[in-house]
Design a protein around this motif. Structure first.
Motif, PDB file in Angstrom:
ATOM      1  N   ILE A 426     -14.664 -22.994 -22.993  1.00 17.42           N
ATOM      2  CA  ILE A 426     -13.367 -23.226 -23.627  1.00 17.42           C
ATOM      3  C   ILE A 426     -13.109 -24.725 -23.725  1.00 17.42           C
ATOM      4  CG2 ILE A 426     -10.881 -22.767 -23.473  1.00 17.42           C
ATOM      5  CD1 ILE A 426     -11.526 -20.308 -21.840  1.00 17.42           C
ATOM      6  N   ALA A 427     -12.578 -25.169 -24.862  1.00 13.16           N
ATOM      7  CA  ALA A 427     -12.309 -26.592 -25.072  1.00 13.16           C
ATOM      8  C   ALA A 427     -11.399 -27.133 -23.968  1.00 13.16           C
ATOM      9  CB  ALA A 427     -11.665 -26.807 -26.439  1.00 13.16           C
ATOM     10  N   PRO A 428     -11.704 -28.327 -23.419  1.00  9.34           N
ATOM     11  CA  PRO A 428     -10.897 -28.891 -22.326  1.00  9.34           C
ATOM     12  C   PRO A 428      -9.420 -29.023 -22.659  1.00  9.34           C
ATOM     13  CG  PRO A 428     -12.952 -30.089 -22.544  1.00  9.34           C
ATOM     14  CD  PRO A 428     -12.887 -29.151 -23.718  1.00  9.34           C
ATOM     15  N   HIS A 429      -9.099 -29.365 -23.924  1.00 11.59           N
ATOM     16  CA  HIS A 429      -7.678 -29.539 -24.262  1.00 11.59           C
ATOM     17  C   HIS A 429      -6.925 -28.210 -24.201  1.00 11.59           C
ATOM     18  CE1 HIS A 429      -9.027 -28.185 -28.286  1.00 11.59           C
ATOM     19  NE2 HIS A 429      -7.765 -27.835 -28.466  1.00 11.59           N
ATOM     20  N   VAL A 430      -7.607 -27.095 -24.468  1.00 11.64           N
ATOM     21  CA  VAL A 430      -6.972 -25.776 -24.366  1.00 11.64           C
ATOM     22  C   VAL A 430      -6.688 -25.441 -22.901  1.00 11.64           C
ATOM     23  CG1 VAL A 430      -7.281 -23.301 -24.753  1.00 11.64           C
ATOM     24  CG2 VAL A 430      -8.019 -24.941 -26.494  1.00 11.64           C
ATOM     25  N   VAL A 431      -7.642 -25.739 -22.035  1.00 13.29           N
ATOM     26  CA  VAL A 431      -7.461 -25.482 -20.602  1.00 13.29           C
ATOM     27  C   VAL A 431      -6.321 -26.343 -20.049  1.00 13.29           C
ATOM     28  CG1 VAL A 431      -8.561 -25.559 -18.332  1.00 13.29           C
ATOM     29  CG2 VAL A 431      -9.871 -24.824 -20.329  1.00 13.29           C
ATOM     30  N   SER A 432      -6.264 -27.619 -20.457  1.00 13.34           N
ATOM     31  CA  SER A 432      -5.200 -28.511 -19.987  1.00 13.34           C
ATOM     32  C   SER A 432      -3.840 -28.054 -20.503  1.00 13.34           C
ATOM     33  CB  SER A 432      -5.472 -29.943 -20.446  1.00 13.34           C
ATOM     34  OG  SER A 432      -6.650 -30.455 -19.850  1.00 13.34           O
ATOM     35  N   LYS A 433      -3.786 -27.649 -21.763  1.00  9.98           N
ATOM     36  CA  LYS A 433      -2.533 -27.156 -22.330  1.00  9.98           C
ATOM     37  C   LYS A 433      -2.046 -25.931 -21.562  1.00  9.98           C
ATOM     38  CE  LYS A 433      -0.543 -25.382 -26.658  1.00  9.98           C
ATOM     39  NZ  LYS A 433      -0.847 -25.004 -28.068  1.00  9.98           N
ATOM     40  N   PHE A 434      -2.965 -25.042 -21.252  1.00 14.83           N
ATOM     41  CA  PHE A 434      -2.630 -23.853 -20.474  1.00 14.83           C
ATOM     42  C   PHE A 434      -2.070 -24.243 -19.104  1.00 14.83           C
ATOM     43  CE2 PHE A 434      -4.732 -21.492 -16.953  1.00 14.83           C
ATOM     44  CZ  PHE A 434      -3.831 -20.443 -16.865  1.00 14.83           C
ATOM     45  N   ALA A 435      -2.708 -25.198 -18.425  1.00 16.31           N
ATOM     46  CA  ALA A 435      -2.267 -25.614 -17.088  1.00 16.31           C
ATOM     47  C   ALA A 435      -0.870 -26.232 -17.128  1.00 16.31           C
ATOM     48  CB  ALA A 435      -3.267 -26.597 -16.490  1.00 16.31           C
ATOM     49  N   ILE A 436      -0.579 -27.017 -18.165  1.00 21.80           N
ATOM     50  CA  ILE A 436       0.735 -27.662 -18.285  1.00 21.80           C
ATOM     51  C   ILE A 436       1.824 -26.624 -18.527  1.00 21.80           C
ATOM     52  CG2 ILE A 436       2.127 -29.200 -19.720  1.00 21.80           C
ATOM     53  CD1 ILE A 436      -0.451 -30.852 -20.168  1.00 21.80           C
ATOM     54  N   ILE A 437       1.578 -25.699 -19.457  1.00 19.90           N
ATOM     55  CA  ILE A 437       2.574 -24.661 -19.746  1.00 19.90           C
ATOM     56  C   ILE A 437       2.832 -23.819 -18.503  1.00 19.90           C
ATOM     57  CG2 ILE A 437       3.040 -22.585 -21.110  1.00 19.90           C
ATOM     58  CD1 ILE A 437       1.408 -23.838 -23.379  1.00 19.90           C
ATOM     59  N   TYR A 438       1.764 -23.497 -17.800  1.00 11.71           N
ATOM     60  CA  TYR A 438       1.872 -22.712 -16.568  1.00 11.71           C
ATOM     61  C   TYR A 438       2.750 -23.428 -15.539  1.00 11.71           C
ATOM     62  CZ  TYR A 438       0.253 -21.731 -11.786  1.00 11.71           C
ATOM     63  OH  TYR A 438       0.174 -21.504 -10.442  1.00 11.71           O
ATOM     64  N   MET A 439       2.502 -24.703 -15.311  1.00 10.77           N
ATOM     65  CA  MET A 439       3.222 -25.447 -14.283  1.00 10.77           C
ATOM     66  C   MET A 439       4.688 -25.641 -14.657  1.00 10.77           C
ATOM     67  SD  MET A 439       2.218 -29.096 -12.544  1.00 10.77           S
ATOM     68  CE  MET A 439       2.296 -29.930 -14.132  1.00 10.77           C
ATOM     69  N   VAL A 440       4.971 -26.009 -15.893  1.00  9.48           N
ATOM     70  CA  VAL A 440       6.349 -26.236 -16.326  1.00  9.48           C
ATOM     71  C   VAL A 440       7.161 -24.942 -16.228  1.00  9.48           C
ATOM     72  CG1 VAL A 440       7.804 -26.796 -18.302  1.00  9.48           C
ATOM     73  CG2 VAL A 440       5.785 -28.196 -17.796  1.00  9.48           C
ATOM     74  N   THR A 441       6.565 -23.837 -16.664  1.00  7.89           N
ATOM     75  CA  THR A 441       7.252 -22.546 -16.597  1.00  7.89           C
ATOM     76  C   THR A 441       7.556 -22.175 -15.154  1.00  7.89           C
ATOM     77  OG1 THR A 441       6.068 -21.824 -18.590  1.00  7.89           O
ATOM     78  CG2 THR A 441       7.135 -20.117 -17.263  1.00  7.89           C
ATOM     79  N   ASN A 442       6.590 -22.384 -14.290  1.00  5.32           N
ATOM     80  CA  ASN A 442       6.722 -22.034 -12.877  1.00  5.32           C
ATOM     81  C   ASN A 442       7.855 -22.825 -12.209  1.00  5.32           C
ATOM     82  OD1 ASN A 442       5.974 -20.876 -10.383  1.00  5.32           O
ATOM     83  ND2 ASN A 442       4.708 -22.637  -9.901  1.00  5.32           N
ATOM     84  N   VAL A 443       7.867 -24.145 -12.419  1.00  6.33           N
ATOM     85  CA  VAL A 443       8.888 -24.994 -11.806  1.00  6.33           C
ATOM     86  C   VAL A 443      10.284 -24.652 -12.342  1.00  6.33           C
ATOM     87  CG1 VAL A 443       9.719 -27.367 -11.610  1.00  6.33           C
ATOM     88  CG2 VAL A 443       7.289 -26.875 -11.321  1.00  6.33           C
ATOM     89  N   ALA A 444      10.394 -24.362 -13.630  1.00  5.63           N
ATOM     90  CA  ALA A 444      11.693 -24.017 -14.213  1.00  5.63           C
ATOM     91  C   ALA A 444      12.241 -22.727 -13.605  1.00  5.63           C
ATOM     92  CB  ALA A 444      11.550 -23.866 -15.724  1.00  5.63           C
ATOM     93  N   LEU A 445      11.390 -21.730 -13.404  1.00  6.04           N
ATOM     94  CA  LEU A 445      11.833 -20.461 -12.826  1.00  6.04           C
ATOM     95  C   LEU A 445      12.301 -20.642 -11.385  1.00  6.04           C
ATOM     96  CD1 LEU A 445       9.080 -18.092 -14.272  1.00  6.04           C
ATOM     97  CD2 LEU A 445      11.512 -18.095 -14.869  1.00  6.04           C
ATOM     98  N   TYR A 446      11.533 -21.392 -10.603  1.00  9.36           N
ATOM     99  CA  TYR A 446      11.948 -21.650  -9.221  1.00  9.36           C
ATOM    100  C   TYR A 446      13.280 -22.398  -9.184  1.00  9.36           C
ATOM    101  CZ  TYR A 446       7.748 -20.102  -6.759  1.00  9.36           C
ATOM    102  OH  TYR A 446       6.749 -19.347  -6.209  1.00  9.36           O
TER     103      TYR A 446
END
Length: 484
Positions: A426-446
């Motif tokens: 998988i292209a590195p930019h796709v993996v990084s984009k996934f990690a950023i969306i995951y982290m931002v969503t997680n912190v907002a919910l908490y």
């Protein structure tokens, strides 16, 4: 057994062990739903991630209606085995069979497999409800003490986590092994089938042992008077009971917390496999960090409750947990931590253990806080509704896997994450984009969870006053003709 002996036994270490052991069944189910159900149906069976999330979300909608019904039914059940135990015993076989079916699906088309997942997920959740709600509702019946309730909740969560983590570790270290056809062990369908068989047996056994271990105290548990009511009256009573401000605060805040936790568990598989590029044995090792985290949470929860109170401890520990847990991912996105960093796996192990300890310790507080709502509600309504309130707790825990999986599917979809690629493809930019969306969503919910729970009004002093008022009212009822 006389009343004095029963009272000592109810608060004994033995009782807490038997009581907590039953939560292994829920832990196995919940961990399976949160950690490997999505990759199994998505990466192994090639059902799109958004459909997997939607299937679990649909099952969650059924829970929203079923859980309070089971809780209220349990509160008003009258048998020679009490209110809780008949439902607990009856759930053992159906729970085991339905969970086995979840991991051994037929070879059907995507559309048929989607329907199969919906139906079996609903069945699994339904039968685990008939055990989990009556069992968890025993906490306020077993003790009225503010801190002892935290202790019972701690044992329950301790065994729940260890049961789920134990099966998860077996999955990665034993069942999900590579073979000639499947070079990546996490993608081997045979391993998931073997996991299902062992998990089903474990769930069956612990439910029976826990039910039997608390059986002798049935005569000393609460026995509310029998009442003849219509279905409409039952529904009205359920709604009036649940319309309790402290409970609603806990319900909303815990949904945010557990949604974030569900997101973490559902997507940690993807983070470890595609972001950090770990093998299945390395992921299995990292899973062991949660064993350490659960033990640490169990050790710190009761002292924190005594020192700071439940609400303050819950907020503080969740804040520490989410901060510590996200540090490695931030460093990875900045390029400070990479796959070639010496000791990376051990570093992640330490962050996972400490961050997880704070997060799990906070969840112990929330379960204990739900027990304290029982007396607050009894003062307002005149009814004991342990089952109904812990139905809310059960729903919250299921929301972690249900809404978490649904949100996880959306995160993968938003990142454009493919379901047919191996690690490194998988292209590195796709993996990084996934990690950023995951982290931002997680912190907002908490963050939303922190905000809501800060309004919870029941403290140690409030609980003591509630007990005093109930004792005074009970004494007045016993001497109605004294004219005072």
């Amino acid at each position: 057994m006389d009343a004095a002996t029963a009272k000592r036994g109810l608060a004994s270490f033995r009782t807490k062990i038997f009581y907590g052991l039953g939560s292994v069944a829920f832990g196995v189910k919940d961990n399976g739903f949160q950690t490997i159900l999505l990759p199994f149906y998505n990466l192994v069976l090639h059902l799109p991630a958004q459909l997997v999330g939607l299937a679990i979300f649909i099952a969650l909608l059924f829970d929203a209606f079923l859980d309070p019904i089971v809780g209220h039914f349990s509160d008003n059940l009258h048998t020679r085995w009490g209110r809780r135990h008949p439902l607990m015993y009856a759930s053992a076989i159906p729970v085991a069979i339905s969970y086995l079916l979840l991991w051994n699906p037929p070879h059907w088309s995507q559309g048929a497999l989607f329907v199969y997942l919906i139906v079996v997920a609903i069945v699994v959740r339904t039968f685990i409800t008939f055990y989990e709600i009556p069992s968890s509702a025993l906490i306020p019946e077993l003790t009225e003490d503010y801190d002892e309730r935290t202790s019972f909740a701690g044992y329950r969560i301790f065994f729940g986590w260890y049961g789920g983590l134990g099966m998860s570790s077996l999955a990665f270290l034993v069942f999900l092994h590579a073979d000639a056809t499947h070079k990546t062990g996490q993608l081997n369908p045979v391993g998931y089938s073997h996991y299902g068989y062992v998990a089903a047996i474990v769930m069956f056994v612990v439910i029976l042992i826990s039910s039997w271990g608390t059986h002798k105290y049935i005569p000393h548990l609460r026995k509310p008077p029998e009442r003849q009511m219509t279905l409409l009256q039952y529904a009205q009573e359920m709604l009036s009971t649940l319309n309790n401000r402290p409970f609603l605060i806990l319900l909303v805040s815990a949904i945010f917390f557990n949604l974030a936790t569900g997101l973490v568990f559902a997507l940690s598989f993807y983070i470890n496999t595609f972001f950090w590029m770990f093998s299945n044995s390395q992921i299995g090792f990292l899973t062991l960090s949660i064993f350490v985290a659960v033990f640490l949470a169990f050790v710190i929860a009761i002292p924190a409750s005594r020192r700071f109170g439940k609400k303050e401890s819950a907020i503080g520990m969740f804040a520490c947990g989410v901060t510590i847990s996200n540090v490695p991912l931030i460093l990875g996105l900045l390029g400070i931590l990479t796959m070639k960093t010496p000791g990376l796996m051990y570093l992640l192990f330490c962050f996972g253990a400490v961050g997880g300890a704070f997060a799990i310790g906070s969840s112990i507080m929330i379960v204990s806080m739900i027990a304290d709502v029982v007396e607050d509600s009894e003062i307002r309504t005149g009814r004991r509704s342990e089952g109904l309130f812990f139905a809310g707790s059960s729903f919250i825990q299921k929301a972690a896997s249900g809404l978490g999986l649904f949100a996880s599917g959306l995160v993968l979809w938003a990142a454009g994450f493919p379901s047919d690629k191996l690690p490194g493809q998988i292209a590195p930019h796709v993996v990084s984009k996934f990690a950023i969306i995951y982290m931002v969503t997680n912190v907002a919910l908490y963050g939303l969870g922190f905000l809501v729970i800060s309004f919870f009004p029941i403290s140690r002093q409030t609980h003591a006053e509630n007990l005093r008022r109930l004792a005074s009212e009970a004494a007045a009822v016993q001497t109605p003709e004294l004219g005072i």
